[in-house]
Every structure is written in structure tokens, then in C-alpha cells.
Design an enzyme around this catalytic site. Sequence first.
Site, PDB file in Angstrom:
ATOM      1  N   SER A  99       0.769  -1.246   0.134  1.00 16.22           N
ATOM      2  CA  SER A  99       0.025   0.040   0.083  1.00 16.22           C
ATOM      3  C   SER A  99       0.830   1.113  -0.183  1.00 16.22           C
ATOM      4  CB  SER A  99      -0.870   0.005   0.907  1.00 16.22           C
ATOM      5  OG  SER A  99      -0.202   0.147   2.539  1.00 16.22           O
ATOM      6  N   THR A 131      -1.751   2.634   2.952  1.00 17.58           N
ATOM      7  CA  THR A 131      -1.063   3.999   3.206  1.00 17.58           C
ATOM      8  C   THR A 131      -0.503   3.874   4.625  1.00 17.58           C
ATOM      9  OG1 THR A 131      -3.117   5.041   2.185  1.00 17.58           O
ATOM     10  CG2 THR A 131      -1.777   6.340   3.593  1.00 17.58           C
ATOM     11  N   THR A 145       1.504   6.801   0.661  1.00 13.66           N
ATOM     12  CA  THR A 145       0.941   5.837  -0.262  1.00 13.66           C
ATOM     13  C   THR A 145       1.112   5.583  -1.465  1.00 13.66           C
ATOM     14  OG1 THR A 145      -1.608   5.151  -0.066  1.00 13.66           O
ATOM     15  CG2 THR A 145      -1.094   7.325  -0.905  1.00 13.66           C
ATOM     16  N   ARG A 191      -5.155   9.411 -10.664  1.00  9.30           N
ATOM     17  CA  ARG A 191      -6.150   9.573  -9.610  1.00  9.30           C
ATOM     18  C   ARG A 191      -5.185   9.969  -8.367  1.00  9.30           C
ATOM     19  NH1 ARG A 191      -6.025   7.352  -4.048  1.00  9.30           N
ATOM     20  NH2 ARG A 191      -8.287   7.100  -3.193  1.00  9.30           N
ATOM     21  N   VAL A 192      -5.445  10.971  -7.531  1.00  8.86           N
ATOM     22  CA  VAL A 192      -4.748  11.341  -6.473  1.00  8.86           C
ATOM     23  C   VAL A 192      -5.739  11.086  -5.274  1.00  8.86           C
ATOM     24  CG1 VAL A 192      -3.496  13.076  -5.237  1.00  8.86           C
ATOM     25  CG2 VAL A 192      -3.220  12.800  -7.620  1.00  8.86           C
ATOM     26  N   GLY A 193      -5.248  10.706  -4.163  1.00 10.36           N
ATOM     27  CA  GLY A 193      -6.064  10.536  -2.878  1.00 10.36           C
ATOM     28  C   GLY A 193      -5.897  11.660  -2.351  1.00 10.36           C
ATOM     29  N   ASP A 194      -6.289  11.276  -0.888  1.00  6.34           N
ATOM     30  CA  ASP A 194      -6.303  12.449   0.331  1.00  6.34           C
ATOM     31  C   ASP A 194      -4.655  12.552   0.939  1.00  6.34           C
ATOM     32  OD1 ASP A 194      -6.191   9.656   1.351  1.00  6.34           O
ATOM     33  OD2 ASP A 194      -6.711  10.512   3.316  1.00  6.34           O
ATOM     34  N   THR A 220      -5.718   7.221   6.832  1.00  2.42           N
ATOM     35  CA  THR A 220      -5.476   6.098   5.933  1.00  2.42           C
ATOM     36  C   THR A 220      -6.810   5.465   5.568  1.00  2.42           C
ATOM     37  OG1 THR A 220      -5.298   4.529   7.776  1.00  2.42           O
ATOM     38  CG2 THR A 220      -3.383   5.328   6.955  1.00  2.42           C
ATOM     39  N   GLY A 221      -6.947   4.728   4.537  1.00  2.00           N
ATOM     40  CA  GLY A 221      -8.302   4.113   4.187  1.00  2.00           C
ATOM     41  C   GLY A 221      -8.736   5.023   2.918  1.00  2.00           C
ATOM     42  N   GLY A 241      -9.252   7.519   0.533  1.00  2.00           N
ATOM     43  CA  GLY A 241      -9.153   8.981   0.445  1.00  2.00           C
ATOM     44  C   GLY A 241     -10.219   9.788   0.018  1.00  2.00           C
TER      45      GLY A 241
HETATM   46  N1  GLY Z   1      -5.605   7.029   1.931  1.00  2.00           N
HETATM   47  C1  GLY Z   1      -5.062   6.698   0.690  1.00  2.00           C
HETATM   48  C2  GLY Z   1      -6.005   6.914  -0.649  1.00  2.00           C
HETATM   49  O1  GLY Z   1      -6.790   6.744  -0.840  1.00  2.00           O
HETATM   50  O2  GLY Z   1      -5.242   7.247  -1.637  1.00  2.00           O
END
Ligand code: GLY
Length: 384
Positions: free
Chosen positions: A95, A229, A247, A257-260, A280-281, A283
Site C-alpha cells: 500500500s 497508506t 501511499t 487519480r490522487v487520494g487524500d 488512511t483508508g 481517500g
Molecule cells: N488514503 C489513501 C488513498 O486513498 O489514496
Amino acid sequence: MENWTRRKFFLSTLAGSLAASSRRMFGASVPVGEAAFPQVGTQASFKAARPLIVCAANGFQHLNDGMEILKSGGDTLDAVLAVVTKVEDDPNDDSVGYGGLPNEDGVVELDASVMHGPTRRAGAVGSIQKIKNPSLVAKTVMEKTNHVFIVGSGAEKFAVDEGFTTMDLLTDRSRIAWLAWKASSSENWRPGLDSPEWKEKLAQLLDTPEKMAWREHIEDVVMHPQTGTINCLAVDAKGDISGTTTTSGLSWKIAGRVGDSPIIGAGLCVDNDIGAAGSTGRGEENIKISGGHTIVEMMRKGMSPTDACLEALHRVARNYKPFPERLKQFHIQFYALNKNGEYGAGSLWGMHPGGRRVQFAVHDGAKARLVPCTPLFDKEGGDY
Ligand code: GLY
């Protein structure tokens, strides 16, 4: 059975099991909605300690490295980076960093952020390829530029110009997991997990005893796309605070795609006067509520770290009020500490699929421990 029909069968079986899980989750007698949520304002956080490091459970075995830096008077950002770079380097953590599960094109794209409390600075990179330590690139963005966030090919070029070496981040295991995912999900890469030929397909991919040992893991990540993450937060003996989140993001994501994780105020937020928070989780859910910022602001108003994490989870859950059963489809965790060294973590669900408790890791100067997150719903979740 025709291929497309098998695909429909696979999806409808999955949908059926999701519906059954959500019925199990809420049960007949538990009202769905606000009344089913635990009350915020009642959850004590853990006893204060300084120096202190809090992180996602996957950083547990590296907490001593960060604590040694804090105890010898080192900087809080160096301490959190000492923890997460070990996880970025680890090919078995799929991850984060090297060995992270790739996007739908089979390319590993990484996101990371850092915040340094004492100097009130931040740096971040998004969708960066071929560099195994994006957290260190984020620190370099913070230190060497007057920008905060650089993405994509620009971030890679920046890293190379700054002396980072490029490498193939796809391990054999993550490449085979990607091929297995394609076989299970694409109209063109059949047979899928649901088909009688699935065993043969997997046997072709797992063609040595060493690879066969990955089978259970690969079936799991194909069925449950990962948002693993690592977030790591530290406060030193003086009360200075830093944090980082890094992450490989949601596995099988659309390229770009970009997460949080690299978004300051979502995957990470540090205010040296107050405290720090990260996540984490999934995003997407955190971005919609600016979770990191929400938690720091709740702590500023006097909430404990645990309560502030639960408040953020309430906001995530509230977004699903019209269809709460969909909450069952993801996991999200928040971690927080304040300037006094009080800390806590909250998770949407109490347990991972299969019943393993959702935990976080803490080092309070005495020793590193794994501690259960305080759940919003003390049930099994993330049944994606
Ligand atoms: N929390 C990591 C993501 O969603 O990319």
C-alpha cells in the site's frame, strides 16, 4: 456460459453479498442514521506522553527508529520520516512505496505529504512514478521550492533533478496481483475469478511454489482494492510537532487519480500550536470532509484527539445518510495527537473483513504498542 454472462454472475454474486452484509451490519433492530452513531464527546484519549509517535499499524515495527531520533533531540520531521521510509522501502507492504499495488494500467503511482510544525511549512507530491520514497521528495519540495504541491511527470523530473534515483516499483507479486485483477475485471482479460477456469488462470500466473504462497493474498487484493497508506505523527519533548502521509493509493485506480494523502488539510494537517492529524483508508471520503483540518480545528476547540477523530468519522458517515449500507463498502481511519502528547485514533469500522481488529501503533517513549482504534461502528466493515 458466455464470458459476459459469467461477468454478470460474478457482479451479481458480489452485489448480493454486499446487501447481505449491510443487513448483518445494521440488523433489524438498530435504527440507521444518527441514532446508531456513538456519541462524540465521551471518548477519553490516551494518557499524555512526550515525546510521542503515533502511526498507522503498518509502521509499528519501525517506531523505535523514530523514537531514538526524538530522544536524542532530533527533529520531529526526521523522526516520522525514519518510520515511513522503512515502509516505503518494504516490497511486502503493497500500500506504500516499492511494491505498492499499481493503477489500472499496471503503473505504480505514489502520493505523499509532509508538514513541519516548528517552521510551519509543508510539501507534497502526487501521482509520482519510479521514485520509491515520495515522502522524501515531498520534504525536498518543502525545503527547496516556494511551492507546496508538485504532481505527475513534473514531480518525477523535480526528484531526478534533485538526485533521487528512478527504479521499477512493480514487484513480481504486485505485477501478478495486477494481472489477476485484470483477469477478474476486464471484458478482455478473461477468465475471471467467478469462472470455472479461474483456478487454471491463477495457476498460470503463480507458476512456482514461491509464487503459489501469494495466492490467498492476491485473491484478497483482487476482491478488496487496497487503500492502505501510512500516516505518522510525532511530538517531541518541547511540544514541536510534525507529520507525514505516504501511499501508493487506491489499487487499480484510474491513472492520475490522487487520494487524500498528499492533500494538506485532508490526509495530513499539523498546527504546531495545537496538534496533528492524518488518515488512511478511502481517500475520496476524507477529501470531501477535509478530515485532517477538521480534527485539528476540533482539538483547538478543546476536543480530545479521539473525539476529534470520531467527529471526522461522523461527517464521513453523514454523507451516506440516504444510503447508509454503502458505508460497508470502505474503511477509513483517522489518527491524532495534541501538543500535550495526548493521542487517539478512530476507525469507521471496528474490524477488518474477517474479524481482525483495526489498530494503530504508538510509541510513548517507554515502548511501541498496537492499540485498537475507537470505532464509529464496532462491527466488521470494509467488505468492498
Ligand atoms: N488514503 C489513501 C488513498 O486513498 O489514496
